[in-house]
Design a protein around this motif. Structure first.
Motif, PDB file in Angstrom:
ATOM      1  N   PHE A  46       0.824  -1.203   0.000  1.00  0.00           N
ATOM      2  CA  PHE A  46       0.000   0.000   0.000  1.00  0.00           C
ATOM      3  C   PHE A  46       0.860   1.256   0.000  1.00  0.00           C
ATOM      4  CE2 PHE A  46       0.565  -1.357   4.408  1.00  0.00           C
ATOM      5  CZ  PHE A  46       0.892  -0.192   5.083  1.00  0.00           C
ATOM      6  N   LEU A  47       0.238   2.349  -0.419  1.00  0.00           N
ATOM      7  CA  LEU A  47       0.884   3.659  -0.405  1.00  0.00           C
ATOM      8  C   LEU A  47       0.823   4.260   0.990  1.00  0.00           C
ATOM      9  CD1 LEU A  47      -0.409   5.471  -3.623  1.00  0.00           C
ATOM     10  CD2 LEU A  47       1.994   5.133  -3.034  1.00  0.00           C
ATOM     11  N   GLN A  48       1.851   4.982   1.357  1.00  0.00           N
ATOM     12  CA  GLN A  48       1.787   5.830   2.537  1.00  0.00           C
ATOM     13  C   GLN A  48       2.418   7.172   2.160  1.00  0.00           C
ATOM     14  OE1 GLN A  48       4.030   4.630   5.975  1.00  0.00           O
ATOM     15  NE2 GLN A  48       5.969   4.544   4.902  1.00  0.00           N
ATOM     16  N   GLY A  49       2.469   8.086   3.099  1.00  0.00           N
ATOM     17  CA  GLY A  49       3.105   9.369   2.826  1.00  0.00           C
ATOM     18  C   GLY A  49       2.226  10.295   2.009  1.00  0.00           C
ATOM     19  N   SER A  50       2.832  11.315   1.434  1.00  0.00           N
ATOM     20  CA  SER A  50       2.095  12.395   0.779  1.00  0.00           C
ATOM     21  C   SER A  50       1.240  11.905  -0.381  1.00  0.00           C
ATOM     22  CB  SER A  50       3.073  13.464   0.286  1.00  0.00           C
ATOM     23  OG  SER A  50       3.770  14.050   1.372  1.00  0.00           O
ATOM     24  N   TYR A 159      -4.278  -2.071  18.483  1.00  0.00           N
ATOM     25  CA  TYR A 159      -4.119  -1.151  17.370  1.00  0.00           C
ATOM     26  C   TYR A 159      -3.130  -1.770  16.393  1.00  0.00           C
ATOM     27  CZ  TYR A 159      -6.265   2.340  20.441  1.00  0.00           C
ATOM     28  OH  TYR A 159      -7.119   3.025  21.269  1.00  0.00           O
ATOM     29  N   GLU A 160      -3.506  -1.823  15.134  1.00  0.00           N
ATOM     30  CA  GLU A 160      -2.657  -2.459  14.130  1.00  0.00           C
ATOM     31  C   GLU A 160      -1.805  -1.438  13.405  1.00  0.00           C
ATOM     32  OE1 GLU A 160      -3.179  -4.735   9.880  1.00  0.00           O
ATOM     33  OE2 GLU A 160      -4.600  -5.247  11.478  1.00  0.00           O
ATOM     34  N   GLY A 161      -0.510  -1.685  13.338  1.00  0.00           N
ATOM     35  CA  GLY A 161       0.402  -0.816  12.624  1.00  0.00           C
ATOM     36  C   GLY A 161       1.445  -1.629  11.895  1.00  0.00           C
ATOM     37  N   ILE A 162       2.613  -1.029  11.706  1.00  0.00           N
ATOM     38  CA  ILE A 162       3.727  -1.716  11.057  1.00  0.00           C
ATOM     39  C   ILE A 162       4.984  -1.571  11.915  1.00  0.00           C
ATOM     40  CG2 ILE A 162       2.779  -1.353   8.755  1.00  0.00           C
ATOM     41  CD1 ILE A 162       4.912   0.847   8.343  1.00  0.00           C
ATOM     42  N   SER A 163       5.879  -2.536  11.795  1.00  0.00           N
ATOM     43  CA  SER A 163       7.199  -2.490  12.419  1.00  0.00           C
ATOM     44  C   SER A 163       8.248  -2.762  11.350  1.00  0.00           C
ATOM     45  CB  SER A 163       7.338  -3.549  13.523  1.00  0.00           C
ATOM     46  OG  SER A 163       6.573  -3.235  14.654  1.00  0.00           O
ATOM     47  N   THR A 167      18.854   0.217   9.264  1.00  0.00           N
ATOM     48  CA  THR A 167      20.073  -0.547   8.997  1.00  0.00           C
ATOM     49  C   THR A 167      20.960  -0.669  10.230  1.00  0.00           C
ATOM     50  OG1 THR A 167      21.106   1.484   8.166  1.00  0.00           O
ATOM     51  CG2 THR A 167      20.128  -0.007   6.542  1.00  0.00           C
ATOM     52  N   ASP A 168      20.787   0.236  11.222  1.00  0.00           N
ATOM     53  CA  ASP A 168      21.568   0.128  12.452  1.00  0.00           C
ATOM     54  C   ASP A 168      20.825  -0.640  13.545  1.00  0.00           C
ATOM     55  OD1 ASP A 168      19.648   2.001  13.049  1.00  0.00           O
ATOM     56  OD2 ASP A 168      21.043   3.597  13.610  1.00  0.00           O
ATOM     57  N   GLY A 169      19.735  -1.320  13.173  1.00  0.00           N
ATOM     58  CA  GLY A 169      19.084  -2.245  14.090  1.00  0.00           C
ATOM     59  C   GLY A 169      17.987  -1.671  14.964  1.00  0.00           C
ATOM     60  N   ARG A 170      17.584  -0.411  14.758  1.00  0.00           N
ATOM     61  CA  ARG A 170      16.507   0.167  15.562  1.00  0.00           C
ATOM     62  C   ARG A 170      15.157  -0.229  14.982  1.00  0.00           C
ATOM     63  NH1 ARG A 170      15.859   5.270  15.062  1.00  0.00           N
ATOM     64  NH2 ARG A 170      17.177   5.468  13.205  1.00  0.00           N
ATOM     65  N   ARG A 171      14.280  -0.683  15.870  1.00  0.00           N
ATOM     66  CA  ARG A 171      12.934  -1.017  15.408  1.00  0.00           C
ATOM     67  C   ARG A 171      12.040   0.208  15.490  1.00  0.00           C
ATOM     68  NH1 ARG A 171       9.520  -5.357  18.643  1.00  0.00           N
ATOM     69  NH2 ARG A 171       8.077  -3.690  19.203  1.00  0.00           N
ATOM     70  N   ILE A 172      11.311   0.479  14.427  1.00  0.00           N
ATOM     71  CA  ILE A 172      10.386   1.607  14.379  1.00  0.00           C
ATOM     72  C   ILE A 172       8.969   1.060  14.219  1.00  0.00           C
ATOM     73  CG2 ILE A 172       9.663   3.641  13.074  1.00  0.00           C
ATOM     74  CD1 ILE A 172      12.560   4.117  12.363  1.00  0.00           C
ATOM     75  N   ASN A 173       8.096   1.493  15.106  1.00  0.00           N
ATOM     76  CA  ASN A 173       6.695   1.098  15.048  1.00  0.00           C
ATOM     77  C   ASN A 173       5.874   2.322  14.647  1.00  0.00           C
ATOM     78  OD1 ASN A 173       7.553  -1.374  16.287  1.00  0.00           O
ATOM     79  ND2 ASN A 173       7.345  -0.399  18.290  1.00  0.00           N
ATOM     80  N   ASN A 174       4.984   2.139  13.698  1.00  0.00           N
ATOM     81  CA  ASN A 174       4.135   3.261  13.320  1.00  0.00           C
ATOM     82  C   ASN A 174       2.779   2.756  12.853  1.00  0.00           C
ATOM     83  OD1 ASN A 174       3.477   5.985  12.983  1.00  0.00           O
ATOM     84  ND2 ASN A 174       5.460   6.443  12.046  1.00  0.00           N
ATOM     85  N   PHE A 175       1.859   3.716  12.627  1.00  0.00           N
ATOM     86  CA  PHE A 175       0.468   3.366  12.356  1.00  0.00           C
ATOM     87  C   PHE A 175      -0.037   4.144  11.144  1.00  0.00           C
ATOM     88  CE2 PHE A 175       1.412   2.705  16.798  1.00  0.00           C
ATOM     89  CZ  PHE A 175       0.828   1.478  17.091  1.00  0.00           C
ATOM     90  N   PRO A 176       0.455   3.811   9.942  1.00  0.00           N
ATOM     91  CA  PRO A 176       0.114   4.599   8.755  1.00  0.00           C
ATOM     92  C   PRO A 176      -1.363   4.590   8.393  1.00  0.00           C
ATOM     93  CG  PRO A 176       1.301   2.595   8.159  1.00  0.00           C
ATOM     94  CD  PRO A 176       1.415   2.733   9.636  1.00  0.00           C
ATOM     95  N   ASN A 177      -2.070   3.489   8.659  1.00  0.00           N
ATOM     96  CA  ASN A 177      -3.490   3.458   8.306  1.00  0.00           C
ATOM     97  C   ASN A 177      -4.301   4.410   9.178  1.00  0.00           C
ATOM     98  OD1 ASN A 177      -3.176   1.619   6.214  1.00  0.00           O
ATOM     99  ND2 ASN A 177      -3.513  -0.146   7.526  1.00  0.00           N
ATOM    100  N   TYR A 178      -3.975   4.483  10.469  1.00  0.00           N
ATOM    101  CA  TYR A 178      -4.650   5.441  11.344  1.00  0.00           C
ATOM    102  C   TYR A 178      -4.334   6.871  10.897  1.00  0.00           C
ATOM    103  CZ  TYR A 178      -5.890   1.700  14.616  1.00  0.00           C
ATOM    104  OH  TYR A 178      -6.421   0.570  15.177  1.00  0.00           O
ATOM    105  N   HIS A 179      -3.080   7.108  10.552  1.00  0.00           N
ATOM    106  CA  HIS A 179      -2.671   8.428  10.068  1.00  0.00           C
ATOM    107  C   HIS A 179      -3.507   8.825   8.853  1.00  0.00           C
ATOM    108  CE1 HIS A 179       0.413  11.629   9.269  1.00  0.00           C
ATOM    109  NE2 HIS A 179       0.020  11.427   8.018  1.00  0.00           N
TER     110      HIS A 179
END
Length: 306
Positions: A46-50, A159-163, A167-179
């Motif tokens: 799916f698309l996210q962002g602008s 709440y369903e999002g993405i993880s 490249t340096d191993g940090r996990r980022i969790n976000n919720f693009p569908n809610y956004h």
């Protein structure tokens, strides 16, 4: 001299539509190849962002795409009681498909379609523009669940999002569908004035960067969308000048912005040392730059701005 209505009206326009739509379709087909290593697994593209949110402006080039695998998921149990955490752990089953394997499979599918145009960046695979295809960022993600209840395998809520991992191993969790859904709801609640206003403020960002009030990267589009999401609906009124001035005045008068939320309403907007939040100094810098640009606008009639 304030920014004239005709300039704001021009800045409110939606950016490239056809080429971004075609770019998304081309990359989506590549990701959905039956030869991909994850073919047959549960995933969605799916698309996210602008471009996904219809807030893109002419100067924005990258099409942001997510491929999210739902065969496994990462999770957040911070909002569960001890009893519910125990129930979750008792029902937890280890995944058999690793994120690193999925990401490698995504990279292979992209390289098979686009060759050396694919490069590995910190958060995404970057695909260079070619012909009519725009440049694109592709994020390989697993499903993310922020649990708010877990009684058993049947009775649970999250709440369903993405993880995804940098490249340096940090996990980022976000919720693009809610956004995305919240931006659309805001747009409808403001008589379809919200998204044109967002595009105006993105162009303000671009102009402020051009003349040195901001540095590149100070005000990502995602955070500008979040900032305006906090502005009351009644500030989005008829007339671009009135709307822009109303928003700027409201932001100026609300010096305490600690309770502003991201458009997904899962995170606060302005927080330091958090990968999904806007550093407070940069948020303030953007607001001040926008006010300065408004107050000190010079006649730009000899120059075409879009």
């Amino acid at each position: 001299m304030t920014i004239p209505e005709f300039q704001l009206e021009r800045w409110s326009h939606l950016g490239a539509v056809t080429t971004s739509k075609d770019t998304y379709a081309t990359i989506k087909r590549a990701l959905e190849s039956p030869d991909a290593g994850y073919s047959g697994r549960s995933y969605k593209v799916f698309l996210q962002g602008s471009y996904g949110n219809d807030t893109n402006i002419y100067s924005e080039s990258d099409v942001d795409i997510v491929i999210c695998c739902a065969d496994a998921f990462y999770y957040d149990l911070d909002h569960l009681s001890l009893e519910h955490k125990g129930a979750f752990n008792a029902n937890r089953v280890s995944a058999t498909y690793a994120y690193a394997t999925f990401k490698a499979d995504v990279q292979a599918a992209l390289v098979a379609a686009f060759g050396s145009s694919v490069q590995v960046a910190n958060k995404a695979f970057k695909i260079a523009a070619a012909g009519n295809r725009r440049s694109a960022d592709v994020v390989a993600a697993f499903e993310h669940r922020r649990y708010i209840e877990f009684k058993n395998a049947i009775s649970q809520s999250f709440y369903e999002g993405i993880s995804f991992f940098t490249t340096d191993g940090r996990r980022i969790n976000n919720f693009p569908n809610y956004h995305s859904n919240n931006l659309t709801a805001k747009h409808q609640a403001t008589g379809n004035r919200f998204k044109p206003a967002v595009r105006i403020f993105k162009n303000i960002r671009s102009k402020a960067t051009e003349i040195g009030l901001l540095e590149k990267g100070d005000a990502p589009s995602y955070f500008i969308e979040g900032l305006l999401y906090n502005v009351p609906n009644e500030k989005f009124i008829s007339g671009f000048s009135d709307t822009t001035l109303g928003i700027l005045s409201w932001l100026y008068e609300n010096a305490d912005r600690t309770q502003f939320v991201c458009a997904n309403e899962r995170y606060y907007l302005l927080r330091d040392n958090d990968s999904v939040c806007w550093p407070r100094a940069k948020g303030t810098k953007f607001i001040n730059a926008a006010i300065t640009l408004w107050n000190e606008w010079q006649d730009q009639s000899r120059t075409r701005f879009i």
